[in-house]
Each structure stands twice: as C-alpha cells, then as structure tokens.
Design a protein around this motif. Sequence first.
Motif, PDB file in Angstrom:
ATOM      1  N   VAL A  38       0.859  -1.184   0.000  1.00  0.00           N
ATOM      2  CA  VAL A  38       0.000   0.000   0.000  1.00  0.00           C
ATOM      3  C   VAL A  38       0.897   1.236   0.000  1.00  0.00           C
ATOM      4  O   VAL A  38       1.786   1.370   0.838  1.00  0.00           O
ATOM      5  N   VAL A  39       0.668   2.131  -0.965  1.00  0.00           N
ATOM      6  CA  VAL A  39       1.506   3.320  -1.110  1.00  0.00           C
ATOM      7  C   VAL A  39       1.162   4.335  -0.022  1.00  0.00           C
ATOM      8  O   VAL A  39      -0.010   4.575   0.277  1.00  0.00           O
ATOM      9  N   ARG A  40       2.182   4.923   0.573  1.00  0.00           N
ATOM     10  CA  ARG A  40       2.012   5.918   1.626  1.00  0.00           C
ATOM     11  C   ARG A  40       2.967   7.090   1.395  1.00  0.00           C
ATOM     12  O   ARG A  40       3.982   6.964   0.709  1.00  0.00           O
ATOM     13  N   THR A  41       2.613   8.222   1.991  1.00  0.00           N
ATOM     14  CA  THR A  41       3.568   9.313   2.172  1.00  0.00           C
ATOM     15  C   THR A  41       4.093   9.193   3.597  1.00  0.00           C
ATOM     16  O   THR A  41       3.314   9.020   4.534  1.00  0.00           O
ATOM     17  N   ILE A  42       5.408   9.272   3.763  1.00  0.00           N
ATOM     18  CA  ILE A  42       6.021   9.115   5.081  1.00  0.00           C
ATOM     19  C   ILE A  42       6.638  10.445   5.506  1.00  0.00           C
ATOM     20  O   ILE A  42       7.501  10.984   4.811  1.00  0.00           O
ATOM     21  N   LYS A  43       6.173  10.954   6.639  1.00  0.00           N
ATOM     22  CA  LYS A  43       6.780  12.164   7.205  1.00  0.00           C
ATOM     23  C   LYS A  43       7.706  11.749   8.338  1.00  0.00           C
ATOM     24  O   LYS A  43       7.308  11.006   9.240  1.00  0.00           O
ATOM     25  N   SER A  74     -16.217  -4.344  -4.946  1.00  0.00           N
ATOM     26  CA  SER A  74     -15.028  -3.496  -5.063  1.00  0.00           C
ATOM     27  C   SER A  74     -14.345  -3.314  -3.717  1.00  0.00           C
ATOM     28  O   SER A  74     -13.121  -3.401  -3.609  1.00  0.00           O
ATOM     29  N   LEU A  75     -15.151  -3.054  -2.685  1.00  0.00           N
ATOM     30  CA  LEU A  75     -14.584  -2.764  -1.369  1.00  0.00           C
ATOM     31  C   LEU A  75     -13.885  -3.979  -0.777  1.00  0.00           C
ATOM     32  O   LEU A  75     -12.756  -3.884  -0.288  1.00  0.00           O
ATOM     33  N   ILE A  76     -14.553  -5.132  -0.820  1.00  0.00           N
ATOM     34  CA  ILE A  76     -13.977  -6.320  -0.183  1.00  0.00           C
ATOM     35  C   ILE A  76     -13.527  -7.331  -1.241  1.00  0.00           C
ATOM     36  O   ILE A  76     -13.802  -8.528  -1.157  1.00  0.00           O
ATOM     37  N   SER A  77     -12.813  -6.814  -2.228  1.00  0.00           N
ATOM     38  CA  SER A  77     -12.183  -7.684  -3.219  1.00  0.00           C
ATOM     39  C   SER A  77     -11.061  -8.476  -2.551  1.00  0.00           C
ATOM     40  O   SER A  77     -10.587  -8.120  -1.460  1.00  0.00           O
ATOM     41  N   PHE A  78     -10.616  -9.541  -3.199  1.00  0.00           N
ATOM     42  CA  PHE A  78      -9.518 -10.339  -2.638  1.00  0.00           C
ATOM     43  C   PHE A  78      -8.286  -9.469  -2.425  1.00  0.00           C
ATOM     44  O   PHE A  78      -7.599  -9.583  -1.400  1.00  0.00           O
ATOM     45  N   THR A  79      -8.002  -8.592  -3.383  1.00  0.00           N
ATOM     46  CA  THR A  79      -6.815  -7.729  -3.277  1.00  0.00           C
ATOM     47  C   THR A  79      -6.887  -6.847  -2.040  1.00  0.00           C
ATOM     48  O   THR A  79      -5.903  -6.718  -1.292  1.00  0.00           O
ATOM     49  N   ASN A  80      -8.044  -6.223  -1.798  1.00  0.00           N
ATOM     50  CA  ASN A  80      -8.182  -5.342  -0.633  1.00  0.00           C
ATOM     51  C   ASN A  80      -8.126  -6.115   0.679  1.00  0.00           C
ATOM     52  O   ASN A  80      -7.561  -5.639   1.668  1.00  0.00           O
ATOM     53  N   ILE A  81      -8.725  -7.309   0.701  1.00  0.00           N
ATOM     54  CA  ILE A  81      -8.673  -8.130   1.918  1.00  0.00           C
ATOM     55  C   ILE A  81      -7.229  -8.547   2.202  1.00  0.00           C
ATOM     56  O   ILE A  81      -6.769  -8.512   3.353  1.00  0.00           O
ATOM     57  N   LYS A 125      -4.488  -6.939   1.314  1.00  0.00           N
ATOM     58  CA  LYS A 125      -3.757  -5.760   1.788  1.00  0.00           C
ATOM     59  C   LYS A 125      -4.102  -5.452   3.246  1.00  0.00           C
ATOM     60  O   LYS A 125      -3.216  -5.112   4.046  1.00  0.00           O
ATOM     61  N   ALA A 126      -5.382  -5.564   3.590  1.00  0.00           N
ATOM     62  CA  ALA A 126      -5.803  -5.285   4.967  1.00  0.00           C
ATOM     63  C   ALA A 126      -5.140  -6.255   5.937  1.00  0.00           C
ATOM     64  O   ALA A 126      -4.662  -5.852   7.006  1.00  0.00           O
ATOM     65  N   PHE A 127      -5.101  -7.530   5.576  1.00  0.00           N
ATOM     66  CA  PHE A 127      -4.482  -8.528   6.452  1.00  0.00           C
ATOM     67  C   PHE A 127      -3.005  -8.202   6.670  1.00  0.00           C
ATOM     68  O   PHE A 127      -2.502  -8.244   7.798  1.00  0.00           O
ATOM     69  N   LYS A 128      -2.311  -7.844   5.606  1.00  0.00           N
ATOM     70  CA  LYS A 128      -0.876  -7.565   5.712  1.00  0.00           C
ATOM     71  C   LYS A 128      -0.602  -6.273   6.479  1.00  0.00           C
ATOM     72  O   LYS A 128       0.425  -6.158   7.157  1.00  0.00           O
ATOM     73  N   LEU A 129      -1.499  -5.295   6.371  1.00  0.00           N
ATOM     74  CA  LEU A 129      -1.348  -4.082   7.175  1.00  0.00           C
ATOM     75  C   LEU A 129      -1.517  -4.385   8.658  1.00  0.00           C
ATOM     76  O   LEU A 129      -0.808  -3.837   9.506  1.00  0.00           O
ATOM     77  N   ASP A 163      -7.194 -20.556  18.467  1.00  0.00           N
ATOM     78  CA  ASP A 163      -5.805 -20.432  18.915  1.00  0.00           C
ATOM     79  C   ASP A 163      -5.486 -19.023  19.406  1.00  0.00           C
ATOM     80  O   ASP A 163      -4.336 -18.706  19.717  1.00  0.00           O
ATOM     81  N   GLY A 164      -6.496 -18.152  19.462  1.00  0.00           N
ATOM     82  CA  GLY A 164      -6.302 -16.800  19.985  1.00  0.00           C
ATOM     83  C   GLY A 164      -5.800 -15.807  18.962  1.00  0.00           C
ATOM     84  O   GLY A 164      -5.592 -14.635  19.286  1.00  0.00           O
ATOM     85  N   GLU A 165      -5.603 -16.249  17.714  1.00  0.00           N
ATOM     86  CA  GLU A 165      -5.135 -15.366  16.646  1.00  0.00           C
ATOM     87  C   GLU A 165      -5.960 -15.626  15.388  1.00  0.00           C
ATOM     88  O   GLU A 165      -6.705 -16.602  15.303  1.00  0.00           O
ATOM     89  N   ILE A 166      -5.802 -14.732  14.407  1.00  0.00           N
ATOM     90  CA  ILE A 166      -6.578 -14.840  13.168  1.00  0.00           C
ATOM     91  C   ILE A 166      -5.619 -15.057  12.006  1.00  0.00           C
ATOM     92  O   ILE A 166      -4.747 -14.212  11.746  1.00  0.00           O
ATOM     93  N   ASP A 167      -5.757 -16.190  11.305  1.00  0.00           N
ATOM     94  CA  ASP A 167      -4.942 -16.395  10.109  1.00  0.00           C
ATOM     95  C   ASP A 167      -5.693 -15.849   8.896  1.00  0.00           C
ATOM     96  O   ASP A 167      -6.839 -15.400   9.003  1.00  0.00           O
ATOM     97  N   PHE A 168      -5.052 -15.893   7.724  1.00  0.00           N
ATOM     98  CA  PHE A 168      -5.663 -15.254   6.553  1.00  0.00           C
ATOM     99  C   PHE A 168      -6.978 -15.905   6.163  1.00  0.00           C
ATOM    100  O   PHE A 168      -7.944 -15.227   5.802  1.00  0.00           O
ATOM    101  N   SER A 169      -7.037 -17.227   6.220  1.00  0.00           N
ATOM    102  CA  SER A 169      -8.262 -17.926   5.842  1.00  0.00           C
ATOM    103  C   SER A 169      -9.427 -17.499   6.736  1.00  0.00           C
ATOM    104  O   SER A 169     -10.540 -17.245   6.255  1.00  0.00           O
TER     105      SER A 169
END
Length: 484
Positions: free
Chosen positions: A68-73, A415-422, A424-428, A466-472
């Motif tokens: 995901v592209v960002r501007t970094i200050k 569009s909002l919950i496309s595979f690509t956006n999901i 990216k959200a997981f990796k963020l 297991d107390g955590e959320i995997d991608f699936s």
Amino acid sequence: MGCVSGKKKGNAENPVIRGPVSKPTPDTIPKGSENLPRFAVGPYEIYEEIVRLPYGVICKGVHASSKVVRTIKIIDSKPSDGISLNPKHLETELKSLKSLDHPNIVKIHDMFVLGNKFYVAMDPCDGLMLLDYISSQSKITESLIGRILSQILAAVSYCHSKRVIHRDLNPKFIYVTQTDSNNINVKVSEFGSSAFIDPENKFCGKMAPKNYTAPEVFENFYNEKCDLWSVGVIFHLLLAGNFPFTAKQGQNNSDEGLDLKTLKDRGFSDEALNLLSLLLEKDFRLRITANEALEHPWIKKALQGVDSSRDVRYALEELKKYKKVSVAQDLIKEFIASQIVCYDDSQSVIAAFQKIDANWDGRLSKDELLKHYKESMDEDTAQKVVQQIFETADRDKNGFIEYSEFVKASMRAQSLISFTNIDKAFKLLDSDRNLKISSEELKIILEDSSDNNLFKLIKEADKNKDGEIDFSEFYDLIKKNYSS
C-alpha cells in the motif's frame, strides 16, 4: 533523491536504517519510481524525498508487505536548529490528528518512534501541488478557482469543528487530483505546525511562510481565523498570480492595504473580490469564518456547474442496499475504506459525499440524506430508508455518517472487499509478518475501537480457537454473507 541513507552502525539516537531492500513488483509502485533506491524503516520502504521541512522531511514510501503506497513524514524531535520538540506532546497531537476523517484532508494512518525520530504514514500525496496544477491548465476561470477554494475551505471548516488550527496553509501543502473535466479532488496536507484551539487566543510562533501569515500572528494573539487569512492569500494568488501584500521581515505584512481596484480593472467579478476582502480582513475578530465563506454567493455560483447527480444517485442506491453486518465485519470494512481504498476507486463516492454534505461539516446528518431520498420517493418511505441506513452504517452511533462510514456503505461490496483489498488489509494488520493477527496488533491499528469490539472480532473470526486470526479466517469473516 533519497531522503535517508543506510548506515552500518546505529544506536538509540540514530537507529540503523536497513537498506537497500528488495524491489517491489512494478504494479505496486507509482510509475517512474521503480528503479529508485529504497530503505526500510519499520514496516515501510522509503524511496524518494518530496519536500524538506524545518523539523524533518516528507518522502514517498510503501508498506513493505501489503504494498500500500504511503507518504512518510519523518519528524526529528531534536532538529538542527536546536529547538527541541516535546515527544509526548507530539505523540498526543499526532494521535488527535489521526482521527481527522475528511475527503479533503490527507489522512494519517500510522505512526511509530525510532530514537529521536517520529515516523508518520499518511495518504499518498497524489496529483499535483496546487500551483503546478494551475500552471498545467490552459484556461483558468473563476469557476475552477471556486471549485478549488471550496474544497480548501471545506477542509479548514472541518478542522476548526474538530478544534484544530492548521497554521501553515500554503500551496506547497495542497494537492489537486483530476481524472476528468468534471471531477477534481483537493487535499490539504502537512499538519506539523497545527495546534488546538485555545479559547483565550494564547498562541505564539509564526508557522506559515510570511507571505501567508495573518497580521495578528505577528502579535502572538490569534485564533483559528489565521487559517482564513492564509486561504485569502491563496485565493489572491490564484486570481491575480501574485501576493496581495509584500512580506516584511518580522512585521505585519498588510500595512499597505488590499488593492481591489486593480483586480476589478483586470475583470474579476465583484462577488469574487467581496469574498477576497472578507478573507483578508485585518481584524481577525471581523474576519469571515470558513463556514460563512462556504455560504458566500461566489462559492455557490462556482459550484453550480458541477454535476454530481449521477454519483449521488449511485451512492444513495448502494447505501439503501447496505446490509447489517456483525461488529467484526463492520470494523474491518471500515478499516479497508479508510486505509486502502484509493482515489481512483472512490472518486464518485467523494463527489457524492461532497454534494450531500450541505453544511460542509464533513459528516452526513439524517436531514441531509433525507433531502436527497425525498427526490425519488415519498417522505414516509424516505424516513424509513434513512433510519435503516443509520442503523447499519453508523458504527459509532453518534448520529452522523462519517466519511469513512460513507465510503464503507456506498461502495459496491465487490469493489470494497475484493480479494486484493482483503489481502492488503491482512498484511497491514499483521505487523510482525508471522501470517497471523493477534489482539495486540488489532489494538494498535484499530485503536479507536473498544476492547469489547476487538474481543468480538477475534471471537467471531478465530475458528480454530488459537487466539489469533490467520488469513483464511480473516477472509471468511469478511466475505461471510456476501457472494463473490
């Protein structure tokens, strides 16, 4: 030119910056930047300097795993001029600024500290700086200037409603994006000099460049209306191509008075000059407010030629169809709407939001939505539709639809919950890159949500307990009740 350089040794004062790093795939990096050297700082790769500031630098960057592209200050709490910034005060202010949620403001997404430096990740500064955009236009009309000015004023009005004063408004920190002849989006950035409104007007320091500085700022006795003076200077610059006053070192820069006669002789309308004089009123107690400026006849006339009716109809139809979802789904969908959806995907949504937001306060009331639904249905039906929208889309239950809530509810689900956006959200959210999201990672990113909501999110998504959320699990949670 890179904004940082790799070092072999580091310490708490000057942490090691890893680099260079592997080059991301071409489709994730802005065109023309693929071969620039990159350096990793925290979860981000930084690859190009945009502008230097008295207290740091602004660079282009990308989130390393999600792309995901960002501007970094990068803010130095101990800059070379010897004036130290209070780290705790700076962190508190940055957290408050992170809550700003408006289509005309560059949004802060993330921040972290390494040694003496604060790193702030924001929306990418897409488009052209204001004066570069104006220079690129073959014809500059009052209508175009009015469309630009209205969005600057909308950002200022929203900030003031949140008790934030920008204090450094100038064209270098205003970006314009245009995708067709009818749609432009203006974004105000760089809140590094901002402050919170003081009822006693007790401020010190001259933050904006002197040509943009209000006369009362030189007296160290001013309020939020100093921003309106800066808007007035920008307005004059767009109309006439020059500054209204000559800046004088350390002095009030408006002693000579505003020359409206010359501007009138050049053919500018009386309404434009009236608004200009109200913005450049020397006595800040008499100066117009941002809300009053947005109601000025010249602004209203400039916006008459903007036809966003199609965008409004589309958004209203999607809002009607927005389903009631679980707290967990709602949190993640809003996260995607605010953190990932880019301007190209949301330009029609932005146009609709700006049209519906009649009082320019950066959020939608029931009455504002009701007005538009009544154009296509009877009042009783419209009332029921609006009530249903607030029950499903108003996540924080504050009686308004905020901008990110609107994007979440008015974009097509595909569009909002496309595979690509999901993805990216997981990796963020997966900040330690162990392919699982923990409760601590959720707290950092979704810090405005209650612990109870985060508990509900994990409980609903964590199928293997297991107390955590995997991608699936993450993907299944978001796509539940939606067809692909």
